[in-house]
Motif scaffolding. Sequence first.
Motif, mmCIF file in Angstrom:
data_model
loop_
_atom_site.group_PDB
_atom_site.id
_atom_site.type_symbol
_atom_site.label_atom_id
_atom_site.label_comp_id
_atom_site.label_asym_id
_atom_site.label_seq_id
_atom_site.Cartn_x
_atom_site.Cartn_y
_atom_site.Cartn_z
ATOM 1 N N ARG A 236 0.827 -1.209 0.000
ATOM 2 C CA ARG A 236 0.000 0.000 0.000
ATOM 3 C C ARG A 236 0.860 1.258 0.000
ATOM 4 O O ARG A 236 1.857 1.330 0.728
ATOM 5 C CB ARG A 236 -0.880 0.070 1.264
ATOM 6 C CG ARG A 236 -1.988 -0.941 1.361
ATOM 7 C CD ARG A 236 -1.579 -2.334 1.778
ATOM 8 N NE ARG A 236 -0.807 -2.435 3.009
ATOM 9 C CZ ARG A 236 -0.094 -3.490 3.369
ATOM 10 N NH1 ARG A 236 0.007 -4.554 2.611
ATOM 11 N NH2 ARG A 236 0.573 -3.496 4.512
ATOM 12 N N GLU B 276 -4.628 9.921 -1.076
ATOM 13 C CA GLU B 276 -4.870 8.752 -1.930
ATOM 14 C C GLU B 276 -4.212 7.522 -1.333
ATOM 15 O O GLU B 276 -3.168 7.615 -0.697
ATOM 16 C CB GLU B 276 -4.248 8.953 -3.313
ATOM 17 C CG GLU B 276 -4.840 10.075 -4.104
ATOM 18 C CD GLU B 276 -4.465 9.942 -5.564
ATOM 19 O OE1 GLU B 276 -4.625 8.835 -6.128
ATOM 20 O OE2 GLU B 276 -4.001 10.934 -6.139
ATOM 21 N N ARG B 277 -4.850 6.369 -1.589
ATOM 22 C CA ARG B 277 -4.196 5.092 -1.272
ATOM 23 C C ARG B 277 -4.149 4.261 -2.544
ATOM 24 O O ARG B 277 -5.164 4.088 -3.207
ATOM 25 C CB ARG B 277 -4.935 4.324 -0.182
ATOM 26 C CG ARG B 277 -4.275 2.945 0.059
ATOM 27 C CD ARG B 277 -4.724 2.284 1.327
ATOM 28 N NE ARG B 277 -6.137 1.942 1.288
ATOM 29 C CZ ARG B 277 -6.763 1.255 2.243
ATOM 30 N NH1 ARG B 277 -6.091 0.878 3.314
ATOM 31 N NH2 ARG B 277 -8.044 0.992 2.141
ATOM 32 N N ALA C 132 -4.502 -0.467 -7.811
ATOM 33 C CA ALA C 132 -5.865 -0.094 -7.448
ATOM 34 C C ALA C 132 -5.764 1.221 -6.678
ATOM 35 O O ALA C 132 -4.989 1.339 -5.734
ATOM 36 C CB ALA C 132 -6.484 -1.179 -6.579
ATOM 37 N N ARG C 133 -6.544 2.211 -7.107
ATOM 38 C CA ARG C 133 -6.380 3.561 -6.577
ATOM 39 C C ARG C 133 -7.655 4.036 -5.885
ATOM 40 O O ARG C 133 -8.734 3.952 -6.452
ATOM 41 C CB ARG C 133 -6.065 4.455 -7.769
ATOM 42 C CG ARG C 133 -5.692 5.852 -7.445
ATOM 43 C CD ARG C 133 -5.118 6.473 -8.705
ATOM 44 N NE ARG C 133 -4.634 7.811 -8.420
ATOM 45 C CZ ARG C 133 -3.831 8.481 -9.225
ATOM 46 N NH1 ARG C 133 -3.422 7.935 -10.351
ATOM 47 N NH2 ARG C 133 -3.440 9.695 -8.917
ATOM 48 N N GLU C 134 -7.519 4.542 -4.658
ATOM 49 C CA GLU C 134 -8.672 5.104 -3.937
ATOM 50 C C GLU C 134 -8.376 6.561 -3.611
ATOM 51 O O GLU C 134 -7.326 6.854 -3.045
ATOM 52 C CB GLU C 134 -8.858 4.413 -2.580
ATOM 53 C CG GLU C 134 -9.211 2.967 -2.577
ATOM 54 C CD GLU C 134 -8.966 2.393 -1.174
ATOM 55 O OE1 GLU C 134 -9.865 2.456 -0.332
ATOM 56 O OE2 GLU C 134 -7.852 1.896 -0.939
ATOM 57 N N GLU C 135 -9.312 7.444 -3.914
ATOM 58 C CA GLU C 135 -9.193 8.838 -3.482
ATOM 59 C C GLU C 135 -10.005 8.959 -2.213
ATOM 60 O O GLU C 135 -11.195 8.663 -2.214
ATOM 61 C CB GLU C 135 -9.720 9.781 -4.561
ATOM 62 C CG GLU C 135 -8.825 9.767 -5.784
ATOM 63 C CD GLU C 135 -9.113 10.909 -6.746
ATOM 64 O OE1 GLU C 135 -10.020 11.727 -6.478
ATOM 65 O OE2 GLU C 135 -8.422 10.976 -7.773
ATOM 66 N N LEU C 136 -9.380 9.390 -1.113
ATOM 67 C CA LEU C 136 -10.047 9.263 0.179
ATOM 68 C C LEU C 136 -10.692 10.549 0.680
ATOM 69 O O LEU C 136 -11.890 10.613 0.847
ATOM 70 C CB LEU C 136 -9.049 8.709 1.198
ATOM 71 C CG LEU C 136 -8.567 7.305 0.793
ATOM 72 C CD1 LEU C 136 -7.295 6.926 1.495
ATOM 73 C CD2 LEU C 136 -9.652 6.291 1.065
#
Length: 220
Positions: free
Chosen positions: A176, A190-191, A200-204
């Motif tokens: 991560r 972002e993670r 795999a990209r997550e904007e938090l």
Amino acid sequence: MDDSRSQPDWLQQRERMVTEQLAQRGIVAPRVLDAMRRIPRERFVLPALAWRAYEDSALPIDCDQTISQPYMVARMTELLELEPDSRVLEIGTGSGYQTAVLALLAGEVYTIEWHLKLLNQAADRLESLGLTNVTFRCCDGSQGWPERAPYDAIIVTAGAPGVPACLADQLRVGGRLVIPTGPLGDQTLERLRRTEAGLAREELFKCRFVKLLGQEGWSD
Ligand code: SAH
């Protein structure tokens, strides 16, 4: 005169911080809460600001930088999903407070800081706390530390224009990367998780960090 009245009760302040700023706002990982309960933030701030150590905010440190808000430290740490044997890279040692939290939760911590003065202060603080699983380096960390890769987790504690591809490359599969990106004043946390198939990209959420300098950062 009874001196004890003028001595701040750090333990009590820290416990209140954990309850009110962290647990009540959704930090749930018991290991993260426990680490935040154990690291004395008052030792990582400027001595003149020690009385503000448990405020719900970032605070100034030397070299025009900041120690991050406790909630942000806890939230980013939780997002890293550390195990006791994890190898973690931190870019932006700063005060060393986040580094100390990582050192309690992971097996090996590699941390890079641009300013030698901050790096030396942080190294002294960690040594005085008996945290010995941290390797320090003073340089531009915006391209990571490929010689020690792969990492289970990478945390960047300064805001980058975008995600440096070379950092994601230093994650093992399953690893991560937590990083604030975007224009100053409008950053997003972002993670990214490296999978067999790619990233795999997550904007938090929106956040506010000092600038990441260097090759993959902002020009000075
Ligand atoms: N987690 C730290 C945050 C410090 S602020 C704390 O809570 O104390 C971010 C830090 O990143 C600053 O100390 C700054 O000097 C450092 N930094 C900025 N760009 C960097 C780069 N390219 N390489 C290494 N450190 C950098």
